[in-house]
Design an enzyme around this catalytic site. Structure first.
Site, short mmCIF file in Angstrom:
data_model
loop_
_atom_site.label_atom_id
_atom_site.label_comp_id
_atom_site.label_asym_id
_atom_site.label_seq_id
_atom_site.Cartn_x
_atom_site.Cartn_y
_atom_site.Cartn_z
N GLY A 186 47.67 33.14 57.01
CA GLY A 186 47.45 34.54 56.63
C GLY A 186 48.52 35.09 55.72
O GLY A 186 49.68 35.09 56.06
N SER A 187 48.16 35.57 54.54
CA SER A 187 49.17 35.95 53.57
C SER A 187 48.56 36.62 52.35
O SER A 187 47.40 37.00 52.35
CB SER A 187 49.95 34.70 53.16
OG SER A 187 49.07 33.60 53.02
N ARG A 188 49.36 36.70 51.28
CA ARG A 188 48.92 37.40 50.08
C ARG A 188 49.64 36.84 48.86
O ARG A 188 50.77 36.35 48.95
CB ARG A 188 49.24 38.89 50.25
CG ARG A 188 49.10 39.75 49.02
CD ARG A 188 49.38 41.19 49.41
NE ARG A 188 50.03 41.92 48.34
CZ ARG A 188 50.46 43.17 48.46
NH1 ARG A 188 50.32 43.80 49.59
NH2 ARG A 188 51.04 43.76 47.44
#
Length: 217
Positions: A186-188
């Protein structure tokens, strides 16, 4: 579709844990149907871990006029911002949020030479938080193309992600679509472009790494 090398050890550990935990749960007194439920959940968790580290094979024909998405996910920001770390001026920011269900490989959005790369330890705010780009654990990569245009790519850890892997190094020459890293759980990814770049995506649009055109330059 293959399994990314960053997942080999984690998948092996998960497989061993599954082999240990499954028979142990069989020793716990409970109804037979509940044993099946527990075993089913353990298998589903293992399958999800394997799926998380999937690495799709996608072909790219490099095009200097296009900026491709560096990740799978959803567009959560398109705005003009001040970029303080490298450019120290205004740029067009496009942000791609990757949920735990997305592919987490990161690819080079443009071809060129890596003229800057720096890792920053930091917090683990949720990836869509406005301050995550400057306060979270992150890696900044700047690629300069043959025309001298510089594009900044920032890998940002989220609330679940605790490890950013970056393969880019200063001085490396990379092609559009080459792997530049991996972010776990989960990240960006933020992309900073010149203000005159023509944005080709919209907010909340789902994008595919190496395939979706974010902008034209």
């Amino acid at each position: 579709m293959g399994i990314h090398k960053e997942g080999y050890l984690i998948i092996l550990i998960a497989f061993i844990a599954l082999g240990i935990i499954s028979p142990v749960t069989g020793l716990i007194p409970m109804p037979l149907w509940l044993h099946y439920v527990v075993w089913g959940l353990l298998v589903l968790m293992f399958v999800w871990i394997v799926r998380f580290f999937r690495s799709p094979k996608r072909l790219v024909v490099p095009d200097e006029s296009l900026v491709l998405s560096p990740a799978d996910g959803k567009i959560v920001a398109i705005e003009e911002v001040a970029e303080p770390e490298f450019f120290q001026g205004k740029r067009r920011q496009i942000s791609v949020f990757m949920s735990p269900n997305n592919v987490h490989v990161n690819w080079a959005p443009v071809s060129g030479s890596v003229c800057y790369m720096k890792y920053h330890p930091g917090k683990y705010l949720v990836a869509w938080h406005p301050k995550s780009s400057v306060e979270n654990e992150r890696t900044t990569i700047v690629i300069e193309n043959a025309r001298g245009t510089q594009v900044l790519v920032r890998q940002i850890a989220g609330a679940m992600a605790r490890r950013i892997v970056c393969y880019a190094r200063e001085g490396n020459n990379i092609r559009q679509g080459d792997e530049i890293g991996f972010i776990k759980f989960g990240s960006r990814v933020d992309v900073f472009l010149p203000l005159d770049a023509v944005v080709k995506v919209s907010l909340n649009q789902k994008v595919s790494g190496k395939l979706t055109v974010l902008a034209e330059m």
